[in-house]
Enzyme design. Structure first.
Site, short mmCIF file in Angstrom:
data_model
loop_
_atom_site.label_atom_id
_atom_site.label_comp_id
_atom_site.label_asym_id
_atom_site.label_seq_id
_atom_site.Cartn_x
_atom_site.Cartn_y
_atom_site.Cartn_z
N SER A 181 2.58 3.05 -8.51
CA SER A 181 2.35 3.23 -7.08
C SER A 181 0.92 3.59 -6.74
O SER A 181 0.47 3.30 -5.64
CB SER A 181 3.28 4.32 -6.56
OG SER A 181 3.11 5.51 -7.27
N HIS A 209 8.15 0.17 -6.03
CA HIS A 209 7.15 -0.66 -5.33
C HIS A 209 7.29 -2.15 -5.61
O HIS A 209 6.57 -2.95 -5.04
CB HIS A 209 5.74 -0.17 -5.66
CG HIS A 209 5.47 1.18 -5.08
ND1 HIS A 209 4.99 1.35 -3.80
CD2 HIS A 209 5.69 2.41 -5.58
CE1 HIS A 209 4.89 2.64 -3.56
NE2 HIS A 209 5.32 3.31 -4.61
N LYS A 240 10.87 1.38 1.06
CA LYS A 240 9.54 0.78 0.98
C LYS A 240 9.60 -0.67 1.48
O LYS A 240 9.79 -0.87 2.66
CB LYS A 240 9.00 0.96 -0.43
CG LYS A 240 8.62 2.45 -0.59
CD LYS A 240 8.25 2.91 -1.95
CE LYS A 240 7.91 4.41 -1.83
NZ LYS A 240 7.96 5.11 -3.09
C1 LIG Z 1 8.32 6.45 -3.37
C2 LIG Z 1 8.73 6.57 -4.78
C3 LIG Z 1 9.88 7.27 -5.14
C4 LIG Z 1 10.68 8.05 -4.13
O1 LIG Z 1 11.37 7.24 -3.27
P1 LIG Z 1 11.81 7.80 -1.83
O2 LIG Z 1 12.91 6.91 -1.43
O3 LIG Z 1 10.60 7.72 -0.96
O4 LIG Z 1 12.26 9.21 -2.03
C5 LIG Z 1 10.26 7.26 -6.46
N1 LIG Z 1 9.53 6.62 -7.40
C6 LIG Z 1 8.41 5.96 -7.09
C7 LIG Z 1 7.64 5.27 -8.15
C8 LIG Z 1 7.96 5.93 -5.78
O5 LIG Z 1 6.83 5.31 -5.47
#
Ligand SMILES: *Cc1c(COP(=O)(O)O)cnc(C)c1O
Length: 395
Positions: A181, A209, A240
């Site tokens: 990320s 992602h 996302k």
């Molecule tokens: C954003 C993210 C999460 C958490 O996800 P949410 O649904 O926002 O709580 C977990 N792992 C990675 C790699 C992320 O980028």
């Protein structure tokens, strides 16, 4: 309570103090500061709404329909009386989407990671985790009580060295992200899978992602690499690229039954709002129907990187929609982000402790909210600002 203020002051001194900036984010795609007088449209390079699905009419319509039918909240955890049929529909669609036997929903990606890891390993077991894994993975690892070994980012030789020295006889879990990320690079999944087999470990892959963007029909990088059968636990989020909220774990039917009985963040938390679940369902259907969305995103990302390269920026621009600009020093990264903010462009200065000391960066995420002209202008502004402030940046 003096320690609170002292702690905050130390954060300010190192340039790592964080604060909130309230925005209005409208369903027509416009964003502005909450306190803005008049017209001041903001261009957002820090969102993960990569395909702009959060404002897509299909998702909005599906969410509205679910609100009318089911109301606003599930009212209970699923093991109580909150187990809506809608969750099962999304789980079936998600399992197919990920080419796995089954899927289980979680409240968020954070909750999925802190729930699944302690369910799988515990005291006496061992975890091998990529050093750059997300904070929620690390929190899950700590909660589990298993011994934690952090291997160098994407370094198969180092992972193998760690496995040789530390594997032992207990249960072992390797955890990676398929697309990182903060660096926007992919993990060498085939190599990881070989090591997992050779050393008899479980493999968990976080696709937060990559979901919706890579792979045929947006199924992710595991699918693109054809490694579905090698990955024991797949995790991804709906918040996302899928433009909604919530998360899933995908894997075997047995894994699903086990997590329903064992994952505490699943058991002891209220089910997702039906409107969010309906939006997630609509998102997966849309992505399957319109693969040109992710194609367009990757083309726009390539265009943005080409603009920066042509302006002379050194380094490897990476393979994804996440384009980090390395600055190094936190104060300087913040300075550039502030210059952008003055021009109504949001870009996050990612600083420790989110990334390692001395690797502060500006994280540009390309989304379908931006036009090609927006991308060209942002690239030009970045090069100009770094020159004006005499800060050297690279990919
Ligand atoms: C954003 C993210 C999460 C958490 O996800 P949410 O649904 O926002 O709580 C977990 N792992 C990675 C790699 C992320 O980028």
């Amino acid at each position: 309570m003096d320690f609170l203020e002292r702690w905050l002051q130390r954060r300010r001194d190192t340039g790592n103090y964080r604060r909130l900036f309230p925005l209005e984010r409208f369903a027509n795609g416009q964003i502005r500061k909450a306190d803005a007088a008049g017209d001041s449209a903001i261009l957002d390079f820090s969102s993960n709404d990569y395909l702009a699905l959060s404002i897509h009419p299909d998702l909005i319509g599906a969410a509205r329909n679910a609100l009318n039918l089911y109301g606003t909240g599930a009212g209970a955890a699923r093991l109580m009386s909150g187990d809506l049929q809608l969750y099962h529909s999304l789980e079936e669609v998600t399992a197919k989407f990920k080419n796995q036997e089954a899927a289980l929903l979680f409240g968020s990606g954070y909750m999925a990671n802190i729930g699944v890891i302690p369910a799988l390993v515990g005291r006496g077991d061992i975890i091998f985790s990529d050093r750059l894994n997300h904070a929620s993975i690390y929190d899950g690892c700590r909660l589990s009580g298993a011994k934690l070994i952090r291997f160098h980012h994407n370094d198969l030789d180092h992972l193998e060295k760690c496995l040789k020295e530390e594997r032992g006889q207990a249960k072992a879990l390797i955890i990676v992200e398929s697309l990182y990320s903060m660096d926007g690079d992919r993990c060498p999944l085939a190599g990881i899978a070989q090591l997992k087999d050779r050393y008899g470990c479980l493999l968990m892959v976080d696709e937060a992602h990559a979901t919706g963007i890579f792979g045929r029909h947006g199924g992710g990088i595991i699918q693109e690499d054809g490694l579905e059968s090698e990955v024991d636990v797949t995790m991804g989020t709906f918040g996302k690229a899928l433009g909604s909220y919530g998360a899933y774990i995908a894997g075997s039917r047995t894994l699903k039954k086990y997590l329903i009985n064992r994952a505490r963040s699943f058991i002891y938390s209220t089910g997702l709002p039906p409107s969010a679940v309906a939006a997630s369902l609509a998102a997966i259907n849309l992505i399957k129907k319109e693969p040109e969305l992710s194609q367009q995103l990757l083309e726009n990302s390539a265009y943005f990187k080409k603009c920066l390269q042509e302006a002379g920026l050194p380094g490897d621009p990476g393979p994804s929609q996440i384009v980090p600009m390395m600055v190094g020093d936190s104060h300087q990264a913040v300075k550039i982000a502030e210059e952008f903010r003055k021009k109504n462009i949001l870009v996050t200065a990612v600083r420790p402790p989110t990334v390692p000391e001395g690797t502060a960066r500006l994280r540009f995420s390309v989304t379908l909210h931006q036009s090609r002209q927006n991308l060209a202008n942002a690239a030009e502004l970045l090069v100009k600002t770094s020159k004006d402030l005499s800060v050297s940046i690279s990919f």
